[in-house]
Design an enzyme around this catalytic site. Structure first.
Site, mmCIF file in Angstrom:
data_model
loop_
_atom_site.group_PDB
_atom_site.id
_atom_site.type_symbol
_atom_site.label_atom_id
_atom_site.label_comp_id
_atom_site.label_asym_id
_atom_site.label_seq_id
_atom_site.Cartn_x
_atom_site.Cartn_y
_atom_site.Cartn_z
ATOM 1 N N GLU A 57 25.333 -47.687 39.949
ATOM 2 C CA GLU A 57 25.975 -46.603 39.773
ATOM 3 C C GLU A 57 26.158 -45.586 41.289
ATOM 4 O OE1 GLU A 57 23.937 -44.419 36.930
ATOM 5 O OE2 GLU A 57 24.121 -45.819 35.437
ATOM 6 N N GLU A 61 24.588 -51.887 31.466
ATOM 7 C CA GLU A 61 23.594 -50.622 30.920
ATOM 8 C C GLU A 61 24.326 -50.184 29.764
ATOM 9 O OE1 GLU A 61 21.533 -47.798 33.153
ATOM 10 O OE2 GLU A 61 21.271 -49.097 34.870
#
Length: 607
Positions: free
Chosen positions: A269, A486
């Site tokens: 991220e 995720e």
């Protein structure tokens, strides 16, 4: 005043009148030099990082402050796992399938799935065996009230010593793959310089143990835990120096472990530049090189993103063209599905801008390597300009798309309009100039809320299906395949309960997982999206960044005192789904559990 101008001279005290003064004349010694000091000059000059001694490492840990030590401080050999785990029974079955159209669909062997974690969040052993401190070791100790419950990651799940038992559990449950990160400061305690032999030995054994348990390793090289020494030296991700240091770290890890790894993520991220890096306490606890903290961290935010992209692309090019790597490599992107709050053109533009700032910013590998036009026109000199060579480096630097997609939001234009907002850096909605909300246009919440420590998260599992199509067909049509790297949910108030009997039937998380996976399958089978993997966050309860230990995402309950792990209902929901759709591993006998009433289609929809 320079030393040459004063050496050996007589300086009269202020206000004196030569020999008439009663104050004795001060004679400066020739043994000393003098200079003028200006502390602010240090914000533009980096500190050299050349001392890699034990004493310097101790100084870094003194900067962090006192740490906690776990009761277990040596690697534990695994004990036998249960032949059958306690699981949901007949009085409340697992959540039934949501989409009957894919109830009988089977996944192919190319579908990669498992559970996920990150080094800082689970390892503990904060200063063990030569590890250096990361910025996330510093912040909970020194930045008062920055963590909701004022806890630290010093111990968390103590996976550093319990990994063999954890891996044996994954095998017993039949989980195919494990996605985890490596701690940069365990390998290079200072971020650069000598390699820490003890840290390497630990990861050597971790990889070997995963292989012994037939678990595929999916590895993230960086999950936010920047070595503290690099902050001290030059401000870490706000300096181009970080690209070389990250590259050298990544090159070492990949060279050593590539043969054990199924897929590589360079970064978790990169949007951490938004909500982590840009909010650090520059100028107080961390150095404020070049004024990066001025203006609420906006400059830090976009410098961070710029150097993160260049670091990723540099590693990718080396891996493919020099090292000759064959494993798939990309970075993990965090984003939510966005819907317009109304049918207005302004709200439609707000959605587009939100996507540009969320995924377009880091999507150059799927376009021409440049930043979206909306970022460049809005940010101006806040956004570094990519050269032609840099764009060529970024373009094509990914083998698949990885999405950490947890939830969804509605977006609306700000009241003063997008153009006015984009032209005013002081506007509270700058630079996205898009207002997002978990409320539907009629004011009803879009889904059940998560724990208060995850106020950004609402259960919207049906959003993942259109999101996967949007990314791969509309926004980045060159993407060859996509993995949901995720997804997960934090049941409200779990941390407030004090016994497994109150915790293990995590109905909201189980419901989220069933619907989420059904919609991933529908995207593949019905919509033609080449989605090739899904990883649930998290392997067990752990340290959830600014929420600390008080917000729980685990598919296993982790007793933070005894470090015992117990599979929750959501774990069996997860495993049952993969058993139903054909890719469960050897632990199938361990997870069979009753399923609730199957939903039926009627003229009124699902019943």
């Amino acid at each position: 005043m320079s030393a040459s101008a004063t050496s050996g001279s007589v300086r009269q005290p202020s206000g004196s009148a030569g020999s008439q003064s009663s104050i004795p004349a001060i004679t400066e010694s020739t043994l000393y030099s003098t200079t003028s000091f200006n502390f602010s000059a240090g914000t533009s000059t980096y500190l050299p990082l050349t001392d890699f001694s034990n004493e310097q490492l101790a100084f870094l840990w003194d900067q962090v402050g006192p740490r906690q030590t776990a009761a277990i401080t040596t690697t534990v050999s695994p004990t036998p796992e249960p032949s059958v785990f306690p699981k949901p029974g007949n009085l409340h079955g697992l959540v039934p399938a949501y989409l009957q159209e894919v109830a009988d669909a089977k996944l192919l062997d190319d579908f990669l799935w498992g559970v996920a974690s990150a080094a800082f969040q689970v390892e503990g052993a904060v200063d063990a065996e030569g590890k250096g401190p990361s910025v996330w070791d510093l912040l909970p100790h020194r930045w008062a009230n920055s963590i909701a419950d004022n806890t630290t990651g010093d111990i968390t799940a103590n996976n550093y010593y319990l990994y063999k038992q954890d891996n044996a559990r994954l095998k017993a449950l039949g989980i195919q793959s494990y996605s985890f990160s490596i701690g940069w400061a365990r390998i290079f305690p200072f971020g650069r310089g000598p390699v820490n032999a003890q840290g390497v030995t630990h990861y050597d054994d971790l990889f070997a143990n995963l292989m012994d348990n037939d678990i595929k390793a999916v590895v993230t090289l960086f999950h936010w835990d920047t070595p503290l020494a690099l902050f001290n030296s030059y401000g870490a991700w706000t300096s181009e120096d970080i690209v070389e240091d990250y590259f050298n770290y990544a090159k070492y890890v990949i060279t050593r472990y590539d043969k054990y790894v199924t897929a590589w993520y360079t970064f978790n991220e990169p949007q951490y530049c938004n909500w982590r890096f840009s909010t650090y306490p520059y100028g107080t606890i961390l150095p404020d090189y070049n004024g990066i903290g001025v203006g609420g961290g906006l400059r830090a935010r976009f410098l961070c993103g710029h150097y993160t992209l260049l670091a990723h692309a540099t590693v990718y090019k080396w891996y493919k063209e020099v090292f000759g790597g064959t494993k798939p490599m990309t970075h993990k992107t965090s984003a939510n599905y966005i819907l317009p709050n109304s049918s207005s053109a302004a709200d439609a533009e707000a959605v587009t801008r939100q996507y540009d700032f969320d995924i377009g910013w880091f999507g150059g590998m799927w376009t021409n390597g440049d930043y979206p036009a909306s970022l460049k026109s809005t940010l101006g000199d806040l956004l570094p300009t990519l050269t032609a060579d840099q764009m060529a480096l970024i373009k094509g630097s990914g083998d698949f798309y990885a999405l950490d997609g947890y939830t969804a939001n509605y977006a609306a234009a700000p009241p003063n309009g997008i153009a006015a907002c984009a032209a005013n850096r002081s506007d509270p909605n700058f630079p996205e100039c898009s207002i997002t909300s978990p409320l539907q246009p009629d004011g009803f919440p879009e889904g059940p809320n998560a724990d208060a420590g995850a106020s950004w998260l609402w259960s919207t599992p049906q959003a993942i299906r259109p999101f996967l199509s949007f990314i791969t067909k509309d926004y980045f049509p060159t993407v060859p395949s996509i993995v949901v790297s995720e997804f997960g949910f934090a049941d409200p108030c779990e941390a407030s309960f004090n016994s497994p009997s109150q915790i293990l039937w995590d109905l909201r998380r189980a419901d989220y997982i069933q619907s989420y996976l059904d919609n991933i399958l529908a995207a593949r089978v019905l919509d033609g999206v080449n989605v090739t993997g899904a990883f649930a966050w998290a392997i067990y309860d752990n340290y959830e960044w600014n929420s600390g230990l008080g917000t729980r995402f685990g598919l296993q309950y982790n007793n933070m005192t005894s470090q015992e792990r117990y599979p929750k209902a959501s774990m069996f929901q997860f495993l049952n789904w993969f058993q139903t759709h054909g890719t469960l591993g050897s632990g199938a006998a361990n997870i069979t559990a009753p399923v609730g009433k199957v939903k039926r289609e009627s003229a009124f929809g699902q019943l």
